[in-house]
Write an enzyme that holds these catalytic residues in place. Sequence first.
Site, PDB file in Angstrom:
ATOM      1  N   ARG A   1      70.503  12.170  28.081  1.00 37.50           N
ATOM      2  CA  ARG A   1      71.009  12.718  29.340  1.00 37.50           C
ATOM      3  C   ARG A   1      70.910  11.619  30.386  1.00 37.50           C
ATOM      4  O   ARG A   1      70.349  10.564  30.128  1.00 37.50           O
ATOM      5  CB  ARG A   1      70.259  13.993  29.772  1.00 37.50           C
ATOM      6  CG  ARG A   1      68.891  14.231  29.247  1.00 37.50           C
ATOM      7  CD  ARG A   1      67.839  13.303  29.792  1.00 37.50           C
ATOM      8  NE  ARG A   1      67.879  13.250  31.242  1.00 37.50           N
ATOM      9  CZ  ARG A   1      67.451  12.236  31.970  1.00 37.50           C
ATOM     10  NH1 ARG A   1      66.969  11.161  31.392  1.00 37.50           N
ATOM     11  NH2 ARG A   1      67.504  12.258  33.276  1.00 37.50           N
TER      12      ARG A   1
ATOM     13  N   ASP B   1      75.142  11.897  39.092  1.00 46.70           N
ATOM     14  CA  ASP B   1      76.034  12.073  37.951  1.00 46.70           C
ATOM     15  C   ASP B   1      77.501  11.926  38.335  1.00 46.70           C
ATOM     16  O   ASP B   1      78.334  11.654  37.484  1.00 46.70           O
ATOM     17  CB  ASP B   1      75.798  13.439  37.315  1.00 46.70           C
ATOM     18  CG  ASP B   1      74.482  13.484  36.567  1.00 46.70           C
ATOM     19  OD1 ASP B   1      74.500  13.333  35.342  1.00 46.70           O
ATOM     20  OD2 ASP B   1      73.435  13.641  37.221  1.00 46.70           O
TER      21      ASP B   1
ATOM     22  N   ASN C   1      74.098  15.668  41.818  1.00 44.07           N
ATOM     23  CA  ASN C   1      72.928  15.242  41.051  1.00 44.07           C
ATOM     24  C   ASN C   1      72.195  16.486  40.564  1.00 44.07           C
ATOM     25  O   ASN C   1      72.609  17.620  40.817  1.00 44.07           O
ATOM     26  CB  ASN C   1      72.014  14.353  41.909  1.00 44.07           C
ATOM     27  CG  ASN C   1      70.977  13.621  41.075  1.00 44.07           C
ATOM     28  OD1 ASN C   1      71.293  13.050  40.033  1.00 44.07           O
ATOM     29  ND2 ASN C   1      69.733  13.645  41.497  1.00 44.07           N
TER      30      ASN C   1
END
EC number: 5.3.1.23
Length: 345
Positions: free
Chosen positions: A46, A237, A247
């Site tokens: 991730r 992200d 995020n």
Amino acid sequence: MKVETLRWSHNQLEMIDQRILPAAFEYVSYDSASSVAEGIRSMVVRGAPAIGVAAAYGVALEALRLQSESMADFNIGMDAGFSTLAASRPTAVNLFWALARMRGVWESVAEQSSATVAQRLLAEAHEVLAEDIRINKAMGAYGAALLPDGARVLTHCNAGALATAGWGTALGVFRSAVEAGKNISVIADETRPFLQGARLTAWEMVQENIPVTLITDNMAGYMMAQGEVDAVVVGTDRVAANGDVANKIGTYMVAVLARRHDIPFYVACPLSTIDMSIASGASIPIEERSEDEVKGFRETHWAAEGVTIRNPAFDVTPAELVTGLITERGVILCPDAPKLRELFR
């Protein structure tokens, strides 16, 4: 410590299983696009940059798997592999950036043999990994200059070596500050419900002897009010064209608290995470994950049976709350659409 979040070994991709850290440290091997997609979906790996690197290798693995097929079957299989990887997680734009980059390479050598195409895609995946580390170190140097000696820095989620090909984005700033001789300490939010701060950020900092204090997410405001936080640095992200930042869920609350207490709020952000095709954070797709992550942890459940559960994995912090974006090309203070457009000229 050198954390190899992803590595190429014996013609397979190996990724640290982040679901079981810090209790155990294990690598999981992958040999196809579908298996890498499942690794992304299930959170073996991730963090936006790491997901992008994993996707690049997923494409290369699929090409290697199909290289003995006819050209027609090779092309059909590759298209399916791209689609499978694209469907693995919706929010992290690095996934789609990496797939677009790999598709461009594929199309540039499509007339050559399948074996040649496979080797060219594998070489590009290796370059995506190496480039990510170079970018992280460049960001780290720019970010480290923002932190005074003795700074106490709060971070949310994990944006370290485990979220990238190595070094890290937000945690890369901390590593670079320490490397530059600064005496900084880290405050890590535990980051409910998946506990990336407690399990991963704290683990990384402990491994490197960087002072770290773990707090629950709802303690951040208290720590700021007590004057115990000098700066906030987080990863992201996806960043929209106007500077809005997506995020891990809870980041927006931290940003609001930082503004209330006049604490700088920085976002470590490689250019590959900026999505100029999305005008604002309102258009960023927010992943909803399984309710099981909120019900409890592994075999232990603490939620009442029958309760309705929401589990959005990300939130959006408006650009007006962001002191600066830390990129590989420098720090963009008070980010907005014109400043972000200038980055790509």
